[in-house]
Enzyme design. Sequence first.
Site, PDB file in Angstrom:
ATOM      1  N   ASP A  26     -53.468-132.918  78.242  1.00  0.00           N
ATOM      2  CA  ASP A  26     -53.748-132.592  76.989  1.00  0.00           C
ATOM      3  C   ASP A  26     -55.090-131.939  76.776  1.00  0.00           C
ATOM      4  O   ASP A  26     -56.228-132.364  77.438  1.00  0.00           O
ATOM      5  CB  ASP A  26     -54.023-133.857  76.089  1.00  0.00           C
TER       6      ASP A  26
ATOM      7  N   HIS B 210     -55.918-130.654  73.205  1.00  0.00           N
ATOM      8  CA  HIS B 210     -55.998-130.798  71.615  1.00  0.00           C
ATOM      9  C   HIS B 210     -57.265-130.133  70.883  1.00  0.00           C
ATOM     10  O   HIS B 210     -58.323-130.800  70.342  1.00  0.00           O
ATOM     11  CB  HIS B 210     -56.536-132.369  71.640  1.00  0.00           C
TER      12      HIS B 210
ATOM     13  N   ASP C  12     -49.824-130.220  74.309  1.00  0.00           N
ATOM     14  CA  ASP C  12     -50.768-130.964  73.330  1.00  0.00           C
ATOM     15  C   ASP C  12     -51.818-129.994  73.239  1.00  0.00           C
ATOM     16  O   ASP C  12     -52.841-130.506  73.807  1.00  0.00           O
ATOM     17  CB  ASP C  12     -51.000-132.340  73.595  1.00  0.00           C
TER      18      ASP C  12
ATOM     19  N   ASN D 173     -45.536-133.080  72.406  1.00  0.00           N
ATOM     20  CA  ASN D 173     -45.053-133.503  71.220  1.00  0.00           C
ATOM     21  C   ASN D 173     -46.090-132.816  69.934  1.00  0.00           C
ATOM     22  O   ASN D 173     -45.695-133.079  68.778  1.00  0.00           O
ATOM     23  CB  ASN D 173     -45.180-134.898  71.224  1.00  0.00           C
ATOM     24  N   HIS D 174     -47.142-132.495  70.378  1.00  0.00           N
ATOM     25  CA  HIS D 174     -48.054-131.767  69.031  1.00  0.00           C
ATOM     26  C   HIS D 174     -47.650-130.230  68.836  1.00  0.00           C
ATOM     27  O   HIS D 174     -48.084-129.654  68.136  1.00  0.00           O
ATOM     28  CB  HIS D 174     -49.471-132.110  69.319  1.00  0.00           C
TER      29      HIS D 174
ATOM     30  N   HIS E 291     -44.641-133.267  79.645  1.00  0.00           N
ATOM     31  CA  HIS E 291     -45.754-133.900  78.893  1.00  0.00           C
ATOM     32  C   HIS E 291     -45.646-135.362  78.699  1.00  0.00           C
ATOM     33  O   HIS E 291     -46.718-135.981  79.065  1.00  0.00           O
ATOM     34  CB  HIS E 291     -45.684-132.859  77.582  1.00  0.00           C
TER      35      HIS E 291
ATOM     36  N   HIS F 206     -50.133-136.734  77.740  1.00  0.00           N
ATOM     37  CA  HIS F 206     -49.549-137.636  76.739  1.00  0.00           C
ATOM     38  C   HIS F 206     -50.458-139.022  76.215  1.00  0.00           C
ATOM     39  O   HIS F 206     -50.585-139.090  75.034  1.00  0.00           O
ATOM     40  CB  HIS F 206     -48.288-137.958  76.746  1.00  0.00           C
TER      41      HIS F 206
END
Length: 464
Positions: A213, A215, A244, A276-277, A328, A415
């Site tokens: 991730d 972000h 992500d 999932n993002h 992920h 994740h």
Amino acid sequence: VLEDEQDWDEAARRVEDGDAMVSGPQRSLCDRCRRPLHRYARLPRYQTFLMCSSAKECSRCEEDILPGDMHFICSSCSEIHICKDCGPSVYIHREYDFLDYETGQVQVQEVPKRVMHERRTRSVILEAEAASQQVAKKVYDQLQLLAREVSEEEEDKLDKHWDRENILLQLLGTDSVDQAGRSFLELIEGCQRVLAAQPSLTEVEVPCKIYGDIHGQLRDLLLLFHSFGMPGSADCPRCVFNGDFVDRGRHQVETVVVLFALKVMFPTQVYLNRGNHEDTTMNHKYGFQKVVIEAFGELGGQVYEAISRCFQYLPYACLVGGRVLALHGGIGDGKWRLDDLRKVKRPISHEQLQAPENRLLWNVLWSDPIEDDCVTNRVFGVHDSARSKMAVRFGWNITQDFCVRNGLDLVVRSHQSKKWGLGFDVMHNESLVRVFSARDYENNENDGAVLQVQQDDEDGHLGV
């Protein structure tokens, strides 16, 4: 990935025909009859409640093989049992590279230079339009400059405290917000064309790096690029970004610009997995939609819609070196095969993901492994998750059974960040590794990490 001189089918033919065997140890063949070994990891139902079965002894190293542990057996010689370390599997190195920008400590092994240059595919299907190529080249040039400048800064900072101005305009090579928006739209179009032409389960050779991730924490990504190799270079010829990319971080838009540019520049060397993002509902809730609209003024809404559409074309997993599966979230209930992912048709929206027939995809994005040190007795099997109604948590026996049935040695997932964590964890008896690349995510004070998967010259394993 077999390290033997002869392949699997040839070994079986030699046994059937009575041909002379090749002398010397061969990790993928039975020591007695020279037939190919097979993966095995089966935990009888009663043992999930009462671990009463005795351990087996490895025929090579004489170490114990515990009930349910993935190992290798021979279909002809029932007394032959080979542990994972002695068989043709992935080897997880116990040493790791690190950089501490506070203390200045550095330990980075040199990446092998035996990398073959790859000709980029120039088919109409894989090549984005010339305009997107030009934008990607501008971004890549600025990316290298930024990574070098960040590495030379006197004081290390977390991304949320990094106050550098106009990074987005610098990356896109313009002083105009309107022109930046138009350039980004061209880049998004080119990236979507490349993604649409590739399967939902991509495959890449080793050596390959796997990022967790991000972000929107661009500064962390720049430091990793500078320290461990810029994608497309000899130090990082192939890489997978494991979902992500956005939400919560300070430089979300810039991060997407960088990743889309890398995908357009290196379509068969850089792979982007969906997380999932990468989802409209999550982007509305956690801030990505807002920052995109604010960044591009009148074009903001159009740019956001284009990004959201492109996210729907992202693949769901990448098979690294034929034996390591990067995805992920997790494997869900594990009752599926890699071909199930290969058959997935995209684009897939948030509403489609929530359909019962797409439970597999939802869990690829949302499921979690049960921790090895879980204090409850629910360490086996599949259990409900607090994340959502369709998501689950899976035990170590599910991971090992999934690997055996799909011919895998390792699952790499992201994740989750861990409080005060190193950015990675080895779990489920070395059948699963978690990697997370964003430092101090949500004030967890965690380090960021990246995995390197490569061929081990000494014993033929894939090394992580």
